[in-house]
Design a protein around this motif. Sequence first.
Motif, PDB file in Angstrom:
ATOM      1  N   PHE A 229       4.970   0.551  10.451  1.00  0.00           N
ATOM      2  CA  PHE A 229       3.781   1.403  11.221  1.00  0.00           C
ATOM      3  C   PHE A 229       3.350   2.532  10.904  1.00  0.00           C
ATOM      4  CE2 PHE A 229       6.070  -1.837  13.421  1.00  0.00           C
ATOM      5  CZ  PHE A 229       4.298  -2.874  14.099  1.00  0.00           C
ATOM      6  N   ARG A 230       2.382   3.004  10.686  1.00  0.00           N
ATOM      7  CA  ARG A 230       2.064   4.158  10.377  1.00  0.00           C
ATOM      8  C   ARG A 230       0.932   4.379  10.896  1.00  0.00           C
ATOM      9  NH1 ARG A 230       5.084   4.696   3.877  1.00  0.00           N
ATOM     10  NH2 ARG A 230       7.164   3.943   5.068  1.00  0.00           N
ATOM     11  N   ALA A 231       0.403   5.610  10.725  1.00  0.00           N
ATOM     12  CA  ALA A 231      -0.777   5.761  11.320  1.00  0.00           C
ATOM     13  C   ALA A 231      -1.482   6.610  10.202  1.00  0.00           C
ATOM     14  CB  ALA A 231      -0.441   6.776  13.086  1.00  0.00           C
ATOM     15  N   GLU A 232      -1.443   5.941   9.224  1.00  0.00           N
ATOM     16  CA  GLU A 232      -2.333   6.649   8.303  1.00  0.00           C
ATOM     17  C   GLU A 232      -4.035   6.030   8.454  1.00  0.00           C
ATOM     18  OE1 GLU A 232      -1.053   6.568   5.686  1.00  0.00           O
ATOM     19  OE2 GLU A 232       0.736   4.978   5.136  1.00  0.00           O
ATOM     20  N   ASN A 233      -4.422   7.315   7.642  1.00  0.00           N
ATOM     21  CA  ASN A 233      -5.823   7.957   8.431  1.00  0.00           C
ATOM     22  C   ASN A 233      -6.958   7.861   7.494  1.00  0.00           C
ATOM     23  OD1 ASN A 233      -6.977   8.635  10.264  1.00  0.00           O
ATOM     24  ND2 ASN A 233      -5.594  10.532  11.195  1.00  0.00           N
ATOM     25  N   ARG A 238      -5.206   0.458  -0.846  1.00  0.00           N
ATOM     26  CA  ARG A 238      -3.807  -0.376  -0.471  1.00  0.00           C
ATOM     27  C   ARG A 238      -2.932   0.397   0.782  1.00  0.00           C
ATOM     28  NH1 ARG A 238      -1.308   3.427  -4.629  1.00  0.00           N
ATOM     29  NH2 ARG A 238      -2.178   4.771  -3.796  1.00  0.00           N
ATOM     30  N   HIS A 239      -3.906   0.662   1.659  1.00  0.00           N
ATOM     31  CA  HIS A 239      -2.961   1.785   3.067  1.00  0.00           C
ATOM     32  C   HIS A 239      -2.876   1.118   4.184  1.00  0.00           C
ATOM     33  CE1 HIS A 239      -2.008   5.279   0.590  1.00  0.00           C
ATOM     34  NE2 HIS A 239      -0.831   4.899   0.827  1.00  0.00           N
ATOM     35  N   LEU A 240      -2.557   0.357   5.010  1.00  0.00           N
ATOM     36  CA  LEU A 240      -2.357  -0.832   6.157  1.00  0.00           C
ATOM     37  C   LEU A 240      -2.125  -0.317   7.466  1.00  0.00           C
ATOM     38  CD1 LEU A 240      -2.112  -4.481   4.663  1.00  0.00           C
ATOM     39  CD2 LEU A 240      -3.807  -3.629   6.209  1.00  0.00           C
ATOM     40  N   ALA A 241      -2.287   0.322   8.252  1.00  0.00           N
ATOM     41  CA  ALA A 241      -1.166   0.721   9.349  1.00  0.00           C
ATOM     42  C   ALA A 241      -0.282  -0.260   9.718  1.00  0.00           C
ATOM     43  CB  ALA A 241      -2.102   0.901  10.918  1.00  0.00           C
ATOM     44  N   GLY A 387      -0.442   1.639  -9.425  1.00  0.00           N
ATOM     45  CA  GLY A 387       0.170   2.360  -8.765  1.00  0.00           C
ATOM     46  C   GLY A 387       1.186   2.462  -8.552  1.00  0.00           C
ATOM     47  N   GLU A 388       1.364   3.258  -7.188  1.00  0.00           N
ATOM     48  CA  GLU A 388       3.402   3.251  -7.191  1.00  0.00           C
ATOM     49  C   GLU A 388       3.283   1.995  -5.872  1.00  0.00           C
ATOM     50  OE1 GLU A 388       4.034   6.284  -4.000  1.00  0.00           O
ATOM     51  OE2 GLU A 388       5.619   5.078  -3.021  1.00  0.00           O
ATOM     52  N   ILE A 389       4.377   1.165  -6.082  1.00  0.00           N
ATOM     53  CA  ILE A 389       4.716   0.264  -5.193  1.00  0.00           C
ATOM     54  C   ILE A 389       5.631  -0.223  -4.855  1.00  0.00           C
ATOM     55  CG2 ILE A 389       5.696  -1.118  -7.599  1.00  0.00           C
ATOM     56  CD1 ILE A 389       4.855  -3.567  -6.555  1.00  0.00           C
ATOM     57  N   ILE A 390       6.785   1.011  -5.268  1.00  0.00           N
ATOM     58  CA  ILE A 390       8.329   1.338  -4.650  1.00  0.00           C
ATOM     59  C   ILE A 390       8.512   2.827  -4.636  1.00  0.00           C
ATOM     60  CG2 ILE A 390      10.600   0.986  -5.328  1.00  0.00           C
ATOM     61  CD1 ILE A 390      10.162  -1.444  -5.985  1.00  0.00           C
ATOM     62  N   LEU A 435       9.970  -0.990  -1.389  1.00  0.00           N
ATOM     63  CA  LEU A 435       8.475  -2.430  -1.438  1.00  0.00           C
ATOM     64  C   LEU A 435       7.821  -2.102  -0.262  1.00  0.00           C
ATOM     65  CD1 LEU A 435       7.522  -3.844  -4.102  1.00  0.00           C
ATOM     66  CD2 LEU A 435       8.939  -4.683  -3.252  1.00  0.00           C
ATOM     67  N   GLY A 436       6.375  -2.180  -0.431  1.00  0.00           N
ATOM     68  CA  GLY A 436       5.436  -2.530   0.635  1.00  0.00           C
ATOM     69  C   GLY A 436       5.244  -4.240   0.295  1.00  0.00           C
ATOM     70  N   PHE A 437       5.040  -4.657   0.664  1.00  0.00           N
ATOM     71  CA  PHE A 437       5.534  -6.769   0.855  1.00  0.00           C
ATOM     72  C   PHE A 437       3.703  -6.692   0.168  1.00  0.00           C
ATOM     73  CE2 PHE A 437       5.681 -11.400   2.170  1.00  0.00           C
ATOM     74  CZ  PHE A 437       5.962 -11.724   1.057  1.00  0.00           C
ATOM     75  N   GLU A 438       2.631  -5.957   0.749  1.00  0.00           N
ATOM     76  CA  GLU A 438       1.707  -6.185   0.945  1.00  0.00           C
ATOM     77  C   GLU A 438       0.868  -5.494  -0.833  1.00  0.00           C
ATOM     78  OE1 GLU A 438       2.451  -5.323   3.626  1.00  0.00           O
ATOM     79  OE2 GLU A 438       2.083  -7.229   4.310  1.00  0.00           O
ATOM     80  N   ARG A 439       1.725  -4.717  -1.250  1.00  0.00           N
ATOM     81  CA  ARG A 439       1.355  -4.442  -2.219  1.00  0.00           C
ATOM     82  C   ARG A 439       1.727  -5.250  -3.340  1.00  0.00           C
ATOM     83  NH1 ARG A 439       1.222   1.817  -2.056  1.00  0.00           N
ATOM     84  NH2 ARG A 439       0.369   2.405  -0.724  1.00  0.00           N
ATOM     85  N   LEU A 440       2.755  -5.953  -3.232  1.00  0.00           N
ATOM     86  CA  LEU A 440       3.518  -7.058  -4.257  1.00  0.00           C
ATOM     87  C   LEU A 440       2.546  -7.672  -4.015  1.00  0.00           C
ATOM     88  CD1 LEU A 440       6.165  -8.040  -5.588  1.00  0.00           C
ATOM     89  CD2 LEU A 440       6.278  -8.984  -3.631  1.00  0.00           C
TER      90      LEU A 440
HETATM   91  P1  ATP Z   1       1.710   6.042  -0.917  1.00  0.00           P
HETATM   92  O1  ATP Z   1       2.624   7.368  -1.936  1.00  0.00           O
HETATM   93  O2  ATP Z   1       1.046   4.618  -1.474  1.00  0.00           O
HETATM   94  O3  ATP Z   1       0.496   5.949   0.968  1.00  0.00           O
HETATM   95  P2  ATP Z   1       4.164   6.763   0.153  1.00  0.00           P
HETATM   96  O4  ATP Z   1       4.890   7.502  -0.359  1.00  0.00           O
HETATM   97  O5  ATP Z   1       3.735   6.767   1.620  1.00  0.00           O
HETATM   98  O6  ATP Z   1       3.187   5.821  -0.356  1.00  0.00           O
HETATM   99  P3  ATP Z   1       6.528   5.486   1.026  1.00  0.00           P
HETATM  100  O7  ATP Z   1       7.614   6.104   2.644  1.00  0.00           O
HETATM  101  O8  ATP Z   1       7.490   5.719  -0.330  1.00  0.00           O
HETATM  102  O9  ATP Z   1       6.041   5.254   0.131  1.00  0.00           O
HETATM  103  O10 ATP Z   1       6.856   3.836   1.281  1.00  0.00           O
HETATM  104  C1  ATP Z   1       7.789   2.575   0.469  1.00  0.00           C
HETATM  105  C2  ATP Z   1       6.256   1.669   0.079  1.00  0.00           C
HETATM  106  O11 ATP Z   1       5.906   1.429   1.092  1.00  0.00           O
HETATM  107  C3  ATP Z   1       5.350   2.477  -1.112  1.00  0.00           C
HETATM  108  O12 ATP Z   1       5.658   2.448  -2.274  1.00  0.00           O
HETATM  109  C4  ATP Z   1       4.653   1.551  -0.655  1.00  0.00           C
HETATM  110  O13 ATP Z   1       4.795   0.701  -1.166  1.00  0.00           O
HETATM  111  C5  ATP Z   1       4.238   0.662   0.477  1.00  0.00           C
HETATM  112  N1  ATP Z   1       3.443   1.617   1.604  1.00  0.00           N
HETATM  113  C6  ATP Z   1       3.222   2.916   2.176  1.00  0.00           C
HETATM  114  N2  ATP Z   1       2.542   2.671   2.574  1.00  0.00           N
HETATM  115  C7  ATP Z   1       1.614   1.849   3.069  1.00  0.00           C
HETATM  116  C8  ATP Z   1       0.727   1.599   3.471  1.00  0.00           C
HETATM  117  N3  ATP Z   1       0.279   2.209   4.539  1.00  0.00           N
HETATM  118  N4  ATP Z   1       0.594   0.204   3.833  1.00  0.00           N
HETATM  119  C9  ATP Z   1       1.116  -0.297   2.361  1.00  0.00           C
HETATM  120  N5  ATP Z   1       1.951  -0.675   2.428  1.00  0.00           N
HETATM  121  C10 ATP Z   1       2.241   0.725   2.363  1.00  0.00           C
END
Ligand code: ATP
Length: 463
Positions: A229-233, A238-241, A387-390, A435-440
């Motif tokens: 869980f991340r309270a991403e603003n 590519r981002h979910l909470a 972009g970033e997947i891992i 590895l974010g599963f949803e990114r995969l």
């Molecule tokens: P990004 O730079 O893309 O926001 P991050 O550097 O915050 O990612 P990490 O903390 O390295 O991400 O997390 C590992 C992996 O988890 C990422 O490479 C990505 O695949 C996935 N991930 C991170 N944040 C999210 C999110 N909010 N929703 C979905 N997947 C995520």
Amino acid sequence: MLVKDILAAGAGEQELVVSGWVRTKRDMKSLVFVEVNDGSCFAGIQCTFDKGRGLGSGTERELARLTSGASVEIRGRLVPSPASGQKVELAAEELTLIGGADAETYPLQKKRHSLEFLREIAHLRARTNTFGSVARVRSRLALAVHRFFEENGFFFIHTPVITANDAEGAGAMFQVTTLDIPELARTGTPPDWNRDFFGKRCYLTVSGQLEAETYACALSRVYTFGPTFRAENSNTTRHLAEFWMIEPEMAFTGLPGLAALAEDFLKYLFRDALEKSADDLDFFDRRVQKGVIENLQNVVKSKFTHITYTDAVNELQKSKAAKEAFEFKPYWGCDLQTEHEKYLTEKIADGPVIVTDYPKEIKAFYMKQNDDDKTVRAMDVLVPRLGEIIGGSQREDDLEKLGVRMKELGMNTADYTWYMDLRRYGGVPHSGFGLGFERLVQYVTGMANIRDVIPYPRSRQRV
Ligand code: ATP
Ligand code: MN
């Protein structure tokens, strides 16, 4: 019988019952074609009713009022199909309407719907081609993840969802509490966390890594695969909470070993999807993202390019895009933006790229420090289009350096004695990634928005 088994069985005049939901009904003169899909595979099965041969009166009546979305059971014989595009069809004899679907109100009529519209009816969208395919691919990928690790000597560790670590450094956290916050606010009482459920402030986890490290330093190779869980603003595609993360952790392994694991892992998953989800991928390739199959094949064949962060920034600064197209001008010390990551994979490497040795200031406290005093043993795996997947790193295994870094960052080392113990007793070099599963799933399906690859997406203002 499931439709996938029926289609695999081949026509032999055998009698069977098809159960599923009506996609379409076409009324020709004496023939009625009903396409039934049960979600077990991409294809549905065509059921052909021949009124000329005489159907029972019940079947005739039900057939007349059959609509898209209705659930049915159809009994008939499996015969070779004269139509192109399908090998077999059901010569239907008897129809039982199980649950009707009012054509006036059922939202999924035959026309194509926008993904935005379908997000509003998440409880029905799995009945469409797109979301059925996403669900099947997602499920197969999850199994492939477990299989890969099982085959490579990793154990599946269930790390906690509720945590008291507030400094995992991966993002803003959701707090978990049973205190009546509105009531406290009303009476102007400051919350007393000692009286909260756990006796201290707790959060939903942003990563299972720290706990996975404890098990890697006992079982050598472990992984977690669970909700984070991340309270991403940020409101991005590519981002979910709430998302699912896969985090392997390996003892006796440095960054090169970790990079090799990441490359093997992605290739394994893509190969598996190409093989086991061929029909669904064919749909994505035709209707969602042209070239997605070739893309996956290319990654499987490719050798990942390795580049240090410093070299990557140099390349980016030299590039024409730096002068013209980049919204964000790259400089040493900046976090790479998606536009930079795409440039590296699509323009410079033409394939996946592993960027290593990032500035320590933009990375987490636990990453192993290099001798240059400026960078850490971090790596991000970048793929074209996404972009970033891992993201991963070798972990700091030097007790003293770790302590100094934590203090620099204002962390309370007393909260982390358990973490420091891993370095105090039988410490070893160890490394892991997330590895974010949803990114995969996004990458494999070509779906543009992360909200369309998880059944019920949670993001800011959306639950
Ligand atoms: P990004 O730079 O893309 O926001 P991050 O550097 O915050 O990612 P990490 O903390 O390295 O991400 O997390 C590992 C992996 O988890 C990422 O490479 C990505 O695949 C996935 N991930 C991170 N944040 C999210 C999110 N909010 N929703 C979905 N997947 C995520
Ligand atoms: Mn990252």
